[in-house]
Design a protein around this motif. Structure first.
Motif, PDB file in Angstrom:
ATOM      1  N   GLY A 105      33.465  48.326  42.754  1.00  0.00           N
ATOM      2  CA  GLY A 105      34.873  48.058  42.983  1.00  0.00           C
ATOM      3  C   GLY A 105      35.613  47.455  41.815  1.00  0.00           C
ATOM      4  O   GLY A 105      36.805  47.164  41.925  1.00  0.00           O
ATOM      5  N   THR A 144      34.716  36.923  42.397  1.00  0.00           N
ATOM      6  CA  THR A 144      34.352  37.981  43.344  1.00  0.00           C
ATOM      7  C   THR A 144      32.987  37.704  43.957  1.00  0.00           C
ATOM      8  O   THR A 144      32.028  37.395  43.243  1.00  0.00           O
ATOM      9  CB  THR A 144      34.310  39.350  42.642  1.00  0.00           C
ATOM     10  N   GLN A 191      34.886  40.480  48.362  1.00  0.00           N
ATOM     11  CA  GLN A 191      36.121  39.728  48.562  1.00  0.00           C
ATOM     12  C   GLN A 191      36.368  38.912  47.299  1.00  0.00           C
ATOM     13  O   GLN A 191      35.425  38.463  46.634  1.00  0.00           O
ATOM     14  CB  GLN A 191      36.013  38.813  49.781  1.00  0.00           C
ATOM     15  N   GLY A 215      41.862  38.640  48.476  1.00  0.00           N
ATOM     16  CA  GLY A 215      41.811  40.011  48.973  1.00  0.00           C
ATOM     17  C   GLY A 215      40.388  40.475  49.153  1.00  0.00           C
ATOM     18  O   GLY A 215      39.426  39.762  48.848  1.00  0.00           O
ATOM     19  N   ASN A 216      40.245  41.680  49.662  1.00  0.00           N
ATOM     20  CA  ASN A 216      38.914  42.279  49.800  1.00  0.00           C
ATOM     21  C   ASN A 216      39.059  43.794  49.708  1.00  0.00           C
ATOM     22  O   ASN A 216      40.148  44.345  49.851  1.00  0.00           O
ATOM     23  CB  ASN A 216      38.252  41.875  51.120  1.00  0.00           C
ATOM     24  N   GLN A 217      37.923  44.451  49.461  1.00  0.00           N
ATOM     25  CA  GLN A 217      37.893  45.907  49.418  1.00  0.00           C
ATOM     26  C   GLN A 217      36.484  46.378  49.731  1.00  0.00           C
ATOM     27  O   GLN A 217      35.516  45.625  49.582  1.00  0.00           O
ATOM     28  CB  GLN A 217      38.331  46.426  48.044  1.00  0.00           C
ATOM     29  N   SER A 221      38.614  51.737  50.672  1.00  0.00           N
ATOM     30  CA  SER A 221      39.557  50.983  51.482  1.00  0.00           C
ATOM     31  C   SER A 221      40.845  50.664  50.724  1.00  0.00           C
ATOM     32  O   SER A 221      40.920  50.783  49.500  1.00  0.00           O
ATOM     33  CB  SER A 221      38.921  49.673  51.939  1.00  0.00           C
ATOM     34  N   VAL A 275      43.366  48.128  49.044  1.00  0.00           N
ATOM     35  CA  VAL A 275      43.081  46.895  48.310  1.00  0.00           C
ATOM     36  C   VAL A 275      44.375  46.302  47.764  1.00  0.00           C
ATOM     37  O   VAL A 275      45.260  47.024  47.293  1.00  0.00           O
ATOM     38  CB  VAL A 275      42.079  47.166  47.159  1.00  0.00           C
ATOM     39  N   LYS A 276      44.473  44.999  47.867  1.00  0.00           N
ATOM     40  CA  LYS A 276      45.626  44.292  47.337  1.00  0.00           C
ATOM     41  C   LYS A 276      45.481  44.134  45.835  1.00  0.00           C
ATOM     42  O   LYS A 276      44.402  43.827  45.329  1.00  0.00           O
ATOM     43  CB  LYS A 276      45.740  42.915  47.997  1.00  0.00           C
ATOM     44  N   THR A 277      46.572  44.357  45.088  1.00  0.00           N
ATOM     45  CA  THR A 277      46.570  44.216  43.638  1.00  0.00           C
ATOM     46  C   THR A 277      47.486  43.065  43.245  1.00  0.00           C
ATOM     47  O   THR A 277      48.112  42.428  44.103  1.00  0.00           O
ATOM     48  CB  THR A 277      47.025  45.512  42.967  1.00  0.00           C
TER      49      THR A 277
END
Length: 791
Positions: free
Chosen positions: A172, A637, A662, A678-680, A705, A707-709
């Motif tokens: 990720g 992370t 996350q 955030g998480n992905q 998924s 994902v927030k940037t």
């Protein structure tokens, strides 16, 4: 954090449970497999322990690159079987089973001429192998990769994702260093250029999520090493392939190899024509005024390509080998595009509409050449010296004509020319030395010097009163000169079930960038230490545990530093930042490996902490979105990873890969705070079916998924690839059909919000269908070669 505690608890419980499966005393068997005639090592030969009574396989391994193997068991009634395609298998029964350590010494295999006369298609299924500091993904003839490039192959590797623009991420995260045969390559500097490496050319892919000090410290999320095939079977071997597809995709590939007592000559040829379409949509909106700019259109990349690789191995004697190889590729590109723009007021009324067309032509010559010397010392099978010198050169001569034609409303007529003269030269000099002091203690040391010399001469011209005039504000010559000197030392200890590697790497970086026209320069000179620790413990034949730590760096490249940009879409502009500093990462991981009957599974947790994180920040002005990379704060992370392979029947195999992380972002840029959590997650499921009439079917499903940037959100994505294969002509020929992105559901969608402005972007490549025929002759195998390029 609750989910991560649960994952860690599950990991420890799994280790405790499976660790109690076997407590019997282990027996260790080791040896080295060589070719009987030349005494050359046989890498990837299969070594199996077979129950003496039932004749069932107890466990097995494949030999390393130097032909060595080590295998352990708690059984005391077994014999050893060694096999390799094209050679007569050998069974060893005469040894002392009462000893805890059994050394079988040198094991010679003889060529099987009858088997070689009937050419076989082997390695049909890709497989993973875990080593102390890396995971090896041995590439089979995966059906969904027919006519595909290295980018599609990478997308099938566990933990690796490749988006539709060729950007590679590992677990990720971006910041991945991609190597070719263990060394930097011009092909890895530009993600799209990896398309010139095709699926059939790849022997294996090594995924190193936590690299030891032996490797270049570049790449904060890890290293991906693509190892190219080099057939070494005696005699003349060869294969050719023809491919065609939709969109327009036609290619021819030829692979030849000839091996004698002293020489191994190899070559690969490829040529063809390909078309890569893309749909795109962009919206920029000013929330204060309510005005917006919309653009919708299509662009194409049409390529003609020619590729040739030539090389030879010269075996001075049994312990000394010199390899000289070279590659030349030449591409002719045509990139037409047609984009329709609309300007809307606060009430969504159309104020103007215009069309922007592009006609871009480019030629791209590429060179790569390498000289390698390897010395194997006779006192120990792992005592060796490797010296290599590699040169890479990439050029681009590109011209573009942009024409804006008003359809209605405000006059938008405009004509522009751009010219790009780009050259990239990279030289790598490397030394690696391994010295075992005993059966348990080993030292590794070496050095590397990498020189990057890049120039980008970019000019923009505007049509004024029928004459093209240079736009001085958008024109400059950017020069990038970077030298990195590295040296490392590693101590290794391996005894019975436990292994440990501790290393330290020193790297000194000297970087200079210059804007020649304005004489603006930026110099950076820094020295860093990068420690690493790796350990593994084999609890039983079924359960192993690995842990590791490494420090990494991500140096910004030419594209991130160059402030000048192309003007393909003058409402969405990307440019570089000459003042950008490198990222630094501390990486930790713990992995458990289980091999239980028909199922193998791996579960791990990892943590990465990165400082001076590089993020692209968008700034809006008059509905123009300008993005520039900046160093913004830190990123922590915490993640979990799960991989498994299960074969419920001989005709069915499943491979499943799941990755979750996350993250906690902290940073401030120009008084704007970018703190957020955030998480992905991502997952892949591959199903392989063996059908009647020697037909194979493969389906690969992917999900990534939302994902927030830093400034917005990137949308979720799900897509499917399938492939079908039929063997013909006594298995000498293969017909393949592949469909990538079956439902045209693979796309890129991004939302950005900054202050009182918003930007939306969407793009899609679409469905690709390819059909190919491959045929092997001599002692060759049918291959799947496309010779071309996928961006």
């Amino acid at each position: 954090m609750g989910l991560m505690r649960l994952c860690f608890t599950f990991l420890l419980a799994s280790i405790y449970f499976f660790g109690n499966i076997v407590f019997a005393q282990n027996i260790e068997i080791k040896g080295k497999v060589v070719e009987e005639t030349t005494k050359q090592s046989l890498a990837y030969a299969t070594v199996a322990l077979v129950d003496s009574t039932t004749q069932e396989t107890i466990t097995g391994v494949i030999t390393a690159e130097d032909g060595t193997f080590k295998i352990e068991t708690t059984y005391d009634q077994f014999h050893v079987q060694i096999s390799f395609m094209g050679f007569v298998s050998k069974t060893i029964t005469n040894f002392d089973r009462s000893r805890r350590k059994i050394d079988l010494g040198i094991i010679s295999l003889k060529e099987d001429t009858e088997q070689l006369d009937a050419v076989l298609v082997e390695a049909e299924v890709s497989s993973s192998q875990f080593k102390l500091d890396k995971r090896v993904f041995n590439i089979g003839k995966d059906l969904s990769s027919t006519g595909a490039s290295a980018l599609e192959v990478l997308n099938n590797v566990p933990s690796v994702n490749v988006d539709i623009e060729g950007a590679i991420s590992l677990r990720g995260s971006s910041g991945v260093q991609v190597l070719i045969n263990g060394k930097p390559s011009i092909l890895t500097d530009d993600g799209g250029a990896l398309g010139s490496i095709t699926a059939d050319m790849i022997d294996r892919i090594e995924v190193i999520t936590n690299p030891s000090a032996k490797y270049d410290a570049e790449g904060t999320s890890g290293i991906i090493n693509i190892v190219i095939k080099k057939d070494e079977r005696k005699g003349l071997n060869g294969a050719f392939s023809l491919n065609t597809g939709i969109p327009d995709n036609n290619s021819f590939g030829l692979s030849l190899n000839r091996r004698s007592e002293k020489f191994n000559l190899f070559t690969q040829l490829g040529l063809g024509r390909r078309v890569y379409p893309r749909e795109s949509e962009n919206i920029n909106e000013d929330l204060d005024t309510g005005t917006s700019i919309l653009s919708v259109g299509d662009d194409f990349r049409i390529e003609k390509f020619y590729n040739i690789t030539l090389g030879t191995d010269y075996y001075i004697n049994a312990n000394n080998v010199i390899t000289l190889s070279g590659n030349f590729a030449y591409e002719i590109e045509d990139q037409p595009s047609d984009i329709n723009f609309r300007a809307l007021d606060a009430d969504d009324n159309l104020t103007s509409e215009w069309n922007r067309s592009e006609n871009t032509e480019a030629t791209n010559p590429k060179w790569q050449y390498e000289l390698v010397y390897k010395r194997d010392f006779e006192d120990h099978e792992d005592h060796d010296l490797l010296l290599s010198a590699t040169g890479n050169s990439f050029g681009k001569d590109l011209t573009s004509l942009f024409q804006d034609t008003t359809i209605s409303g405000t006059d938008r007529d405009n004509t522009q020319n751009t010219r790009t003269d780009y050259s990239d030269n990279t030289y790598t000099f490397k030394l690696d030395y391994t010295k075992p002091f005993s059966e348990v203690w080993t030292m590794e040391t070496g050095a590397q010097y990498v020189i990057n010399d890049i120039g980008n001469d970019f000019e923009v011209q505007n049509l004024v009163n029928g004459v093209f005039e240079t736009d001085q504000g958008l024109t400059n010559n950017f020069e990038f000169d970077q030298k990195v000197l590295g040296a490392y030392l590693i101590g290794g200890y391996e005894y019975e079930n436990w292994g440990l590697k501790v290393g330290l790497r020193l790297e000194q970086t000297d970087l200079t960038t210059v804007l020649v026209t304005t004489n603006e320069s930026n110099k950076q000179n820094y020295t860093n230490l990068f420690p690493s620790v790796h350990t593994s413990y084999k609890i039983s034949d079924a359960v192993s545990l690995q842990a590791g730590y490494s420090a990494r760096i991500n140096r910004p490249g030419m594209r991130e530093l160059n402030p000048f940009f192309n003007i393909r879409n003058n409402f969405n502009i990307r440019q570089g930042n000459p003042a950008l500093m490198p990222e630094f990462t501390d990486s930790y991981e713990l992995t458990s490996i289980f091999d239980i009957g028909k199922t193998s599974l791996n579960f791990g947790v990892f943590h990465r902490y990165t400082t001076d994180v590089i993020e692209r920040i968008s700034v809006f002005e008059n509905n123009v979105n300008i993005s520039m990379p900046e160093n913004i704060g830190t990123n922590s992370t915490l993640g979990a990873e799960f991989n498994t392979k299960y074969s419920p029947a001989k005709w069915l195999t499943f491979n499943f890969d799941f990755n979750y992380n996350q993250f906690n972002r902290k940073g401030t840029f120009e008084s704007t705070v970018f703190d957020f959590n955030g998480n992905q997650w991502s997952s892949k499921l591959m199903a392989k079916f063996k059908l009647p009439a020697e037909i194979d079917l493969e389906a690969v499903g992917n999900h990534r998924s939302k994902v927030k940037t830093v400034q917005g959100v990137r949308s979720a994505n799900t897509f499917l690839d399938i492939g079908v294969r039929k063997k013909i002509l006594k298995d000498k020929g293969v017909i393949n059909l592949s469909i990538r992105d079956v439902f045209k559901s693979r796309f890129f969608e991004n939302f950005i919000t900054q202050g009182n402005s918003e930007a939306y972007s969407w793009s899609r490549r679409g469905r690709f269908i390819a059909i190919g025929f491959s045929y092997g002759f001599g002692k060759g195998e049918a291959m799947e070669y496309s010779g071309g390029k996928r961006r």
